[in-house]
Design a protein around this motif. Structure first.
Motif, short mmCIF file in Angstrom:
data_model
loop_
_atom_site.label_atom_id
_atom_site.label_comp_id
_atom_site.label_asym_id
_atom_site.label_seq_id
_atom_site.Cartn_x
_atom_site.Cartn_y
_atom_site.Cartn_z
N ASP D 35 -27.44 -9.56 7.50
CA ASP D 35 -26.54 -10.03 6.45
C ASP D 35 -25.21 -10.44 7.06
N LEU D 36 -24.76 -11.63 6.74
CA LEU D 36 -23.48 -12.08 7.30
C LEU D 36 -22.83 -13.11 6.39
N SER D 37 -21.57 -12.85 6.08
CA SER D 37 -20.78 -13.84 5.34
C SER D 37 -19.47 -14.04 6.07
N SER D 38 -18.77 -15.10 5.73
CA SER D 38 -17.50 -15.36 6.40
C SER D 38 -16.52 -14.23 6.12
N LYS D 39 -16.68 -13.54 5.00
CA LYS D 39 -15.78 -12.41 4.69
C LYS D 39 -15.85 -11.32 5.75
N GLU D 61 0.49 -16.81 10.58
CA GLU D 61 -0.76 -17.46 10.98
C GLU D 61 -1.73 -17.33 9.83
N ARG D 62 -2.33 -18.44 9.48
CA ARG D 62 -3.33 -18.37 8.43
C ARG D 62 -4.66 -18.80 9.01
N ASP D 63 -5.34 -17.86 9.61
CA ASP D 63 -6.62 -18.18 10.25
C ASP D 63 -7.74 -18.02 9.25
N ARG D 64 -8.33 -19.13 8.90
CA ARG D 64 -9.47 -19.08 7.98
C ARG D 64 -10.72 -19.44 8.77
N VAL D 65 -11.66 -18.55 8.83
CA VAL D 65 -12.87 -18.81 9.60
C VAL D 65 -13.92 -19.46 8.70
N GLU D 66 -14.65 -20.40 9.27
CA GLU D 66 -15.74 -21.06 8.56
C GLU D 66 -17.01 -20.89 9.40
N ILE D 67 -18.09 -20.49 8.76
CA ILE D 67 -19.39 -20.41 9.45
C ILE D 67 -20.07 -21.75 9.31
N LEU D 68 -20.33 -22.42 10.44
CA LEU D 68 -20.86 -23.78 10.36
C LEU D 68 -22.37 -23.85 10.57
N SER D 69 -22.95 -22.81 11.13
CA SER D 69 -24.39 -22.87 11.42
C SER D 69 -24.94 -21.47 11.64
N GLY D 70 -26.25 -21.36 11.66
CA GLY D 70 -26.89 -20.12 12.05
C GLY D 70 -27.04 -19.08 10.96
N VAL D 71 -26.51 -19.38 9.78
CA VAL D 71 -26.63 -18.45 8.65
C VAL D 71 -27.21 -19.22 7.48
N PHE D 72 -28.23 -18.65 6.86
CA PHE D 72 -28.89 -19.33 5.74
C PHE D 72 -29.11 -18.32 4.62
N GLU D 73 -28.62 -18.66 3.46
CA GLU D 73 -28.74 -17.78 2.30
C GLU D 73 -28.25 -16.37 2.63
N GLY D 74 -27.12 -16.30 3.35
CA GLY D 74 -26.48 -15.01 3.61
C GLY D 74 -27.04 -14.20 4.74
#
Lengths: 357, 357, 357, 357
Positions: D35-39, D61-74
């Motif tokens: 299980d993995l989310s950007s949170k 600093e406002r670092d906002r991470v975005e998951i671009l690949s490798g995770v599907f439906e959480g």
């Protein structure tokens, strides 16, 4: 070691799925102070755009590459170069219907078997779309090779069973199939039209020519130049065979036919394909890759779902008829990456060598 | 990264020259508690001994392998296994005469170009003798695979232009050429005799079959199973082409022909050669390697020396007529090493996967 | 990736157990055309011989190194160099008694836990004897560095709690402890005698100095020069801490104290220890390694056997009192290997760089 | 091998410069179905945000991470995970003034020496900002370890010369310095205030504790667990020393003091720091990293420009007073990455081992 990196000193790591948010590549080990702009890379991406040749899909892809790091004031800095292509207009709804079904000839079953989970949308990581990162990295590799007067050219020597009868390199850019024989190109286009009419697809053979490679590249005994080239090409999804020089033809030759005599000006023929004992010999490097027909066809297919229940599969929509000629630029990219890597490795070794041929 | 190691988790490093003091291999990453004695390895070395088949040289090689480390009380301990084969009865005097001459089809020129120095005795590191280390390491890999019910079989499907017409696997061990077609074997022996009479050599094609491989081996996108297998095979000196499943034949198929339908009991044919999307699918893995004719021929050849002066070369002595069938065991060894490596990599990943096919 | 190789372009693979048949190392990636004889390597092996300093064991080791490959007519050829040291006069009988017992401070328990099997004779692979391969490989690395005017010197700066008060490098070779302070050396010898009388052992600190390193070596961000040096040193069994330049002392400095000012002739002090941002800066490289006392002591110890039953352990026989000074040559070897590797990596990158300091 | 990747089976590749468009990391080899989310990742990034403790800079600093690949439906899919953090509000104008000047204690000179070019804005690739990718990757590593009941905790044991006198782990999250001793924390805050008033900076020591690590992790002889941990920690810019267990203290112990006795319930003390012979022993793993003071100080410094002309440097603006406690999360991340990598490697080996302690 986890499968998504390639190369040693010049190392590329690709990421991204067909219908994910984005795709990209990180290039680590690019020499510093090389002129580089996103235009240089965009040009190569545009070459693999669909609609180049009638065998290609009419879908519209708008791949815009962005350089996120590693370039400062128009020059590489020696730090990793991150290239980024956002996926736009992605519609995954058509894949919902078949998400439990293993499409024949695709990686659906094996990804499920390996990972126990798969992103079914458009083939996910197994999609040919993954190669966009390879082509982007290859664009940088080609610039480096260009500075060293090395040039890579991939062209179609067979399609749908039609082979070429002559090689006119100027013809390659003139027809949509990157075929060096105008007459053969016309016959190939006809084969494509026939396959299309039937809802079927066709395969072919790509030849890759490297001119200007100096002697000395390749690291025996396992990292032989042809071994790394074979791996690079065979790592492209549709490629099912690779040969160098006379290749499978060498299996039918006698030693006296196959050996290339050495004259005062160098090798007098090139059945070795430019590589002897795993090391480039200064002659042109010649490789061929066998490309299987695209597995997504417009015909009904017998298959199974995850419960191994029989399924009759018919996928709507338009698809490419052949991976050729789009795959040609991927072949060029992989060959370029291998050559830069081995060129850097040879620089590290740096002998005062005899390079008279 | 320096070229003489192969594999990631199961990693072999070979060393040694044709006419040096010894040759050997270090195997790192062998799982612990596997029964292993030098006899297990010796058996495989004996298989590649000359005089097995009339195409082989009558020279006498007495390769005795010694296990120097990594085995305790008959079991592997998980520490590196060092295997050692002392060269005996080495006579290098015949090579003195041609030490400044580049033999056609050999690595003489390229080693000189790369390193600026070369051990000219018997081809040095570029000699086929280097493969003794591969076969020794392969013997261990095969034992590991055997415990997992995986089996590798290499056999001759073409020699001197003679192809097989049927595959009777029991026949393989019955003739000296490891050919599964008795009639073809006889024709091949005739071709060998003809070449021998002319002082020439011949090439052929080896097929490698893997039975019992579970689904899930292979690490896309670059370390696809067929990519690593292609590298492994292409790293063998005489191999000039590699294909998987339908291979170059796939280039002439349509998609509807090439796709393997999936029925309730699994794949209904095997043009994929057991690998889809870079991952084993549970079917037999089928590979072919094109083997060029041995470059050492008994005919006068045109070549050059280090000063690029023309030389007329005629090498005395008896040589093998074909690398086949001795190369078959090397092909088996490389395939075994790749499979163990990917099997270990998949164990690390270890998913609860769907493996119903 | 299997743990017994170190380095990337210059890569060493060691093998062998304390009481096995032999130990050795394969060096892959050694540049060609370097003068090398077994004498060059033997000299370094002799330096780590016991009986150099009163803290060392009186056992007689006769380590004779043999070069098995990679050297032709006195010069390296660029192919892998295999070095081989046969174990002689090995008596393992004394280890039989304790083969089911985990000796405190040793790797007995952890090897059993990891591999489920262990060669209990003399510590097996975990023995300090394994470092003979490192020292042999280091001898070659040092020759390469010597050609580039780089010099490595390891010396004892603390032993049994006695620190040095001055550094007179000429003194290092004059006393058996490789201590640059004659007075401190005498006090250290006294500490050794005291420990010996008690049946106990002592630890200390080794400093390693590299002179002549050009700026530019090191590959940020992970393969920083100090990161690879730390790994190299920490991979030596007895080392429990590593620091560069001011090291742990830097933790107590202010920024204005710690920063090295740059004057027209370069850095005006060297708290950085010759490395900034992971890259050598042209100043001396200074490292320190904390060496724990040898765990084999002559006192009764409380421990357990494989069934976790309590055991009162008292091991007969004579042992070294301290790993120092024998470990000093191992430290030199590891630093030499790291430097050659990074020097080759920088050669591959080869920029026209500003190297004015 | 090009320096910006770390790990073998679990492999991270970071990219990005301090003032470039973005920073990020690609994680290859993450097991599937986690299980993995950007949170989950954002939470770790927020921990290294400035303004946590008075020693930190007030910049926003406002670092906002975005998951671009490798995770599907959480869930992770086993394919590479690309994490992306866009740089916002980047103002590089203040760096223009000093772009030809080498700041003391920074990597300015060495990057110029190595690459012949550098992105001078905010330290470029050598900036501590690079560690954002490490922390993001570490967040994933920690989730994997969490599933295996392994926990990592980094805390401050010394700052500005103030050491702790007790360890109350509950206190760590209660004060801004991650110090387990409330009284010491107050004294450390005072040291920070003093340094700030002077325009100076301070260093300190971070301890990292791993609980729940099973025996068996680590791959002797070079990829010993402590060797890879030392490399991971030493690859963090500000770290100048690393020790395990008793560390440099072991250099002052006798063998009888240093050896940890084994009782029926396991090790009776832990001077080994949880690692014996390069392999985890099941006890807590204890590491310490020496952190140098931040080189960017508010005082005038003597230095030179690219022409080696003397420069009097005074950099305006507000800076952190200490890398601690922000660096603590980077230490946790690197330790987590090493442990996941070795846990996967041990799974591949997978012995039925004795793990009774």
């Amino acid at each position: 070691m986890a499968g998504n990196s390639f190369g040693t000193l010049f190392r590329i790591t690709t990421w991204g799925e067909s219908h994910g948010k984005a795709l990209g590549v990180v290039i680590d080990g690019c020499p510093p102070r090389i002129d580089l702009s996103s235009k240089d890379i965009q040009k190569e991406l545009d070459r693999r755009k669909p609609g180049q040749g009638k065998g290609s899909s009419p879908r519209k892809e708008r791949d815009r590459v962005e350089i996120l790091s590693g370039v400062f004031e128009g020059k590489t800095t020696g730090t990793p170069i991150s290239l980024f292509i956002r996926n736009v207009d992605v519609d995954s709804s058509s894949y919902e219907e078949w998400k439990e079904v293993f499409r024949p000839g695709q990686a659906d079953f094996t990804y499920q078997a390996k990972y126990g989970i798969r992103d079914y949308r458009g083939g996910g990581r197994a999609s040919a779309r993954e190669t966009v990162g390879r082509v982007a990295a290859g664009a940088i590799a080609k610039r480096i090779l260009g500075k060293e007067k090395m040039e890579i050219l991939a062209y179609t020597v067979e399609l749908g069973g039609i082979g070429i009868e002559k090689k006119d390199y100027r013809e390659i850019e003139r027809n949509g199939l990157r075929c060096p024989d105008r007459k053969a190109a016309a016959a190939m286009e006809k084969k494509i039209a026939e396959a299309k009419a039937k809802g079927d697809t066709i395969g072919g053979i790509v030849e890759i020519l490297v001119r200007g490679c100096p002697p000395g590249l390749g690291e025996p005994v396992f990292d032989k130049l042809e071994a790394d080239l074979a791996k690079g090409l065979m790592s492209i999804g549709a490629v099912r065979g690779v040969e160098v020089g006379a290749g499978f033809g060498a299996a039918r030759m006698s030693g006296s036919q196959c050996n290339d005599p050495i004259g005062p000006k160098g090798f007098e023929k090139n059945d070795a394909g430019g590589i002897l004992g795993g090391i480039s010999n200064g002659a042109d490097i010649v490789l061929r890759a066998a490309v299987k027909p695209i597995p997504s066809i417009g015909l009904v297919q017998k298959t199974a779902d995850r419960a191994m229940r029989p399924v009759s599969l018919w996928i709507k929509g338009r698809h490419d008829i052949s991976a050729i000629p789009r795959i040609n630029s991927v072949c060029e990219a992989m060959v370029a990456v291998v050559l830069v890597d081995h060129w850097l490795r040879q620089k590290a070794l740096n002998p005062k060598a005899d390079r008279k041929i």
